[in-house]
Scaffold this active site. Structure first.
Site, PDB file in Angstrom:
ATOM      1  N   GLY A  12       0.797  -1.232   0.034  1.00 42.72           N
ATOM      2  CA  GLY A  12       0.067  -0.163  -0.203  1.00 42.72           C
ATOM      3  C   GLY A  12       1.019   1.177  -0.056  1.00 42.72           C
ATOM      4  N   ALA A  15       2.592   5.382   4.492  1.00 40.02           N
ATOM      5  CA  ALA A  15       1.755   5.934   5.757  1.00 40.02           C
ATOM      6  C   ALA A  15       0.396   5.358   5.518  1.00 40.02           C
ATOM      7  CB  ALA A  15       1.624   7.709   5.775  1.00 40.02           C
ATOM      8  N   SER A  86       5.864  -1.749  -2.563  1.00 42.53           N
ATOM      9  CA  SER A  86       5.889  -2.667  -3.568  1.00 42.53           C
ATOM     10  C   SER A  86       4.857  -2.252  -4.513  1.00 42.53           C
ATOM     11  CB  SER A  86       5.813  -4.299  -3.186  1.00 42.53           C
ATOM     12  OG  SER A  86       4.552  -4.397  -2.121  1.00 42.53           O
TER      13      SER A  86
END
Length: 179
Positions: A12, A15, A86
């Site tokens: 994702g 943060a 990723s």
């Protein structure tokens, strides 16, 4: 019967809550007496991947190295929790192949960009918006959401304990309920 060591691959935006979730899942596994290791993308970039930048090629190599490490840990009986952006589907698919499809559990931490920017603990979004850093995923570099993650979580609206319980369920475990 105890499930066999696997890799929880948390992907994702920066943060989004990947590391927080990874540490909470690791705590739950450790409480069950299971050996586990958190591989945090930011920490790894200072250690294992210190020689890599943020080009597409370097990001791909970063994901490959982490996947290799996860596979080695699983092979020696250790649960691996990888928390890294990723951003590219192709790299996550290669990670799945390296780790082994049956041991690779992809979790999309789908916290919206607006929430990630509001959190911005390292000031990366602010710097990217100001033009002082380049290639920040979600701003001037793409993020390719998983097409078929095993689990999708939004840490902006879901309580941490619910996210942990859902992640443990992927391992075939349930979170213990406090008395």
């Amino acid at each position: 019967m105890q499930p066999s060591p696997s890799t929880l691959w948390l992907t994702g935006l920066s943060a989004a809550g990947k590391t927080t979730l990874a540490l909470a899942v690791a705590e739950a596994l450790t409480a069950r007496g299971l050996p586990c290791r958190v591989l945090d993308g930011s920490a790894l970039r200072q250690q294992l991947c210190a020689d890599l930048g943020f080009s597409r090629t370097d990001r791909s190599e970063n994901a490959r190295r982490v996947a290799q490490w996860c596979a080695q840990m699983n092979n020696t009986g250790t649960w691996a929790i990888a928390a890294l952006i990723s951003p590219y589907r192709e790299d996550r698919e290669r990670a799945r192949q390296i780790v082994g499809a049956s041991r690779f559990l992809e979790v999309y931490v789908a916290t919206p960009l607006s929430v990630c920017e509001a959190r911005d603990p390292k000031g990366l979004y602010r710097k990217a918006r100001a033009g002082t850093i380049a290639n920040l995923t979600g701003i001037d570099d793409p993020y390719e959401p998983p097409l078929h993650p095993r689990l999708t979580l939004d840490t902006g609206v879901q309580p941490a304990e619910d996210c942990v319980a859902q992640a443990l369920a992927l391992f075939g475990m349930q979170e213990a309920v406090a008395a």
